[in-house]
Design an enzyme around this catalytic site. Structure first.
Site, mmCIF file in Angstrom:
data_model
loop_
_atom_site.group_PDB
_atom_site.id
_atom_site.type_symbol
_atom_site.label_atom_id
_atom_site.label_comp_id
_atom_site.label_asym_id
_atom_site.label_seq_id
_atom_site.Cartn_x
_atom_site.Cartn_y
_atom_site.Cartn_z
ATOM 1 N N ASN A 1 0.807 -1.230 0.000
ATOM 2 C CA ASN A 1 0.000 0.000 0.000
ATOM 3 C C ASN A 1 0.839 1.279 0.000
ATOM 4 O O ASN A 1 0.379 2.304 -0.497
ATOM 5 C CB ASN A 1 -0.931 -0.038 1.230
ATOM 6 C CG ASN A 1 -1.485 1.322 1.596
ATOM 7 O OD1 ASN A 1 -2.435 1.801 0.969
ATOM 8 N ND2 ASN A 1 -0.888 1.982 2.580
ATOM 9 N N SER B 1 -4.050 2.385 -8.704
ATOM 10 C CA SER B 1 -4.842 3.618 -8.744
ATOM 11 C C SER B 1 -5.560 3.669 -10.080
ATOM 12 O O SER B 1 -5.093 3.104 -11.072
ATOM 13 C CB SER B 1 -3.926 4.840 -8.622
ATOM 14 O OG SER B 1 -4.622 6.012 -9.020
ATOM 15 N N TYR C 1 3.724 8.825 -11.415
ATOM 16 C CA TYR C 1 2.777 8.105 -10.542
ATOM 17 C C TYR C 1 1.928 7.117 -11.348
ATOM 18 O O TYR C 1 1.780 5.951 -10.962
ATOM 19 C CB TYR C 1 1.895 9.138 -9.838
ATOM 20 C CG TYR C 1 0.907 8.568 -8.845
ATOM 21 C CD1 TYR C 1 1.327 8.141 -7.579
ATOM 22 C CD2 TYR C 1 -0.446 8.487 -9.151
ATOM 23 C CE1 TYR C 1 0.407 7.629 -6.661
ATOM 24 C CE2 TYR C 1 -1.369 7.988 -8.245
ATOM 25 C CZ TYR C 1 -0.935 7.562 -7.001
ATOM 26 O OH TYR C 1 -1.845 7.062 -6.101
ATOM 27 N N SER D 1 3.931 4.154 -12.380
ATOM 28 C CA SER D 1 4.180 3.234 -11.254
ATOM 29 C C SER D 1 2.934 2.403 -10.965
ATOM 30 O O SER D 1 3.013 1.209 -10.678
ATOM 31 C CB SER D 1 4.614 4.011 -9.994
ATOM 32 O OG SER D 1 3.522 4.700 -9.409
ATOM 33 N N LYS D 2 1.760 3.026 -11.079
ATOM 34 C CA LYS D 2 0.512 2.320 -10.741
ATOM 35 C C LYS D 2 0.094 1.370 -11.867
ATOM 36 O O LYS D 2 -0.546 0.344 -11.612
ATOM 37 C CB LYS D 2 -0.591 3.333 -10.424
ATOM 38 C CG LYS D 2 -0.317 4.149 -9.155
ATOM 39 C CD LYS D 2 -0.202 3.252 -7.936
ATOM 40 C CE LYS D 2 -0.049 4.010 -6.639
ATOM 41 N NZ LYS D 2 0.101 3.114 -5.478
ATOM 42 N N ILE E 1 -9.786 9.148 -3.056
ATOM 43 C CA ILE E 1 -10.162 8.755 -1.701
ATOM 44 C C ILE E 1 -9.816 9.912 -0.764
ATOM 45 O O ILE E 1 -8.761 10.538 -0.922
ATOM 46 C CB ILE E 1 -9.364 7.488 -1.273
ATOM 47 C CG1 ILE E 1 -9.506 6.356 -2.305
ATOM 48 C CG2 ILE E 1 -9.780 7.025 0.127
ATOM 49 C CD1 ILE E 1 -10.892 5.818 -2.532
#
Ligand code: NDP
Length: 247
Positions: free
Chosen positions: A90, A142, A155, A158-159, A188
């Site tokens: 996580n 994500s 990002y 990476s996701k 979120i």
């Protein structure tokens, strides 16, 4: 209790989504080891959870990009518990910028923590899951790893990488009864999204059919489903947890 006597590692569990997953797994009877670099938040979280769960919640200061640090911490759990049943990858960070302004340092930092960190933790945990012929790995990806997002090339890459890792490990490990799945949350409500301006939040709402941001509880409940025996025929899946954003 859906996780009675299971042993779980939750990276980035000191705060935000990881903290809620830790609390939910504890409520369901698991022992939870939090791996996080944030000592202050880690101590605070353990302090909050100890009165209810005692020694079942343990904080290890671990940098998931440091392979030795991860390997030794996993070994300590094996020495104490003899097994690891669940790993939740996580921990994650953002360093947003448009590509022309993005430094190589920020690119590497995000890939290193979000993707390589998940690889390192999986590698050193899987070793023991294979011996037990049992395990569950849950990777937090994500929605931007599925659809991309301007200003987040590091990002979102990476996701997206996390999704590739999930599907590959699912294929490699299914024969040993180790199931690997990912959750792709939309927006979120956490410290990460508190930084967004009201204008951006308003624009986001227009794209979310359910008309609200997700909660840490939404993510924790999905992680619980994937960690529990209720999902024993599911592997290599990415659950879009986004209020319909990706429809
Ligand atoms: P937070 O920033 O609240 O928590 C992440 C935790 O991970 C922090 O305690 C952080 O420490 C820790 N961490 C950072 N680097 C490392 C490292 N190298 N080793 C160990 N721990 C580390 O994040 P969220 O709870 O918001 O997000 C959790 C996950 O969910 C992330 O992977 C994120 O990408 C993903 N996600 C979040 C969404 C959201 O809307 N919030 C949406 C989609 C996905 P420190 O505080 O020192 O940085």
């Amino acid at each position: 209790m859906r996780l009675k006597d299971r042993v779980a590692i939750i990276t980035g569990g000191a705060r935000g989504i990881g903290k809620k997953i830790s609390q939910t797994f504890l409520e369901e009877g698991a022992s939870v080891y939090i791996f996080d670099v944030n000592q202050e938040e880690g101590a605070r979280t353990v302090g909050e959870l100890r009165p209810a769960y005692g020694g079942k919640v343990i904080f290890f200061k671990v940098d998931i990009t440091d392979e030795k640090n991860v390997e030794q911490s996993v070994k300590k759990i094996i020495d104490a518990e003899g097994r690891i049943d669940i790993l939740v990858n996580n921990a994650g960070i953002t360093r947003d910028n448009l590509i022309l302004r993005m430094s190589l340092e920020d690119w590497k930092k995000v890939i290193d923590i979000n993707l390589t960190g998940a690889f390192i933790c999986s590698k050193h945990t899987v070793k023991y899951m294979v011996k037990n012929r049992s395990g569950k790995i849950i990777n937090i990806s994500s929605i931007v790893g599925v659809h991309g997002n301007a200003g987040q090339s590091n990002y979102s890459s990476s996701k997206a990488g996390i999704i590739g890792l999930t599907k590959t490990l699912a294929r490699e490990l299914a024969g040993r009864n180790i199931l690997v799945n990912a959750i792709a949350p939309g927006y979120i409500e956490t410290e990460m999204t508190k930084k967004l301006s009201d204008k951006i939040k308003e624009k986001l709402m227009e794209q979310i059919p359910t008309g609200r941001l997700g909660s840490v509880d939404d993510v924790a409940k999905t992680a619980l489903f994937l960690a529990s025996d209720d999902s024993n025929y599911i592997t290599g899946t990415v659950i879009n947890l986004d209020g319909g954003m990706g429809i």
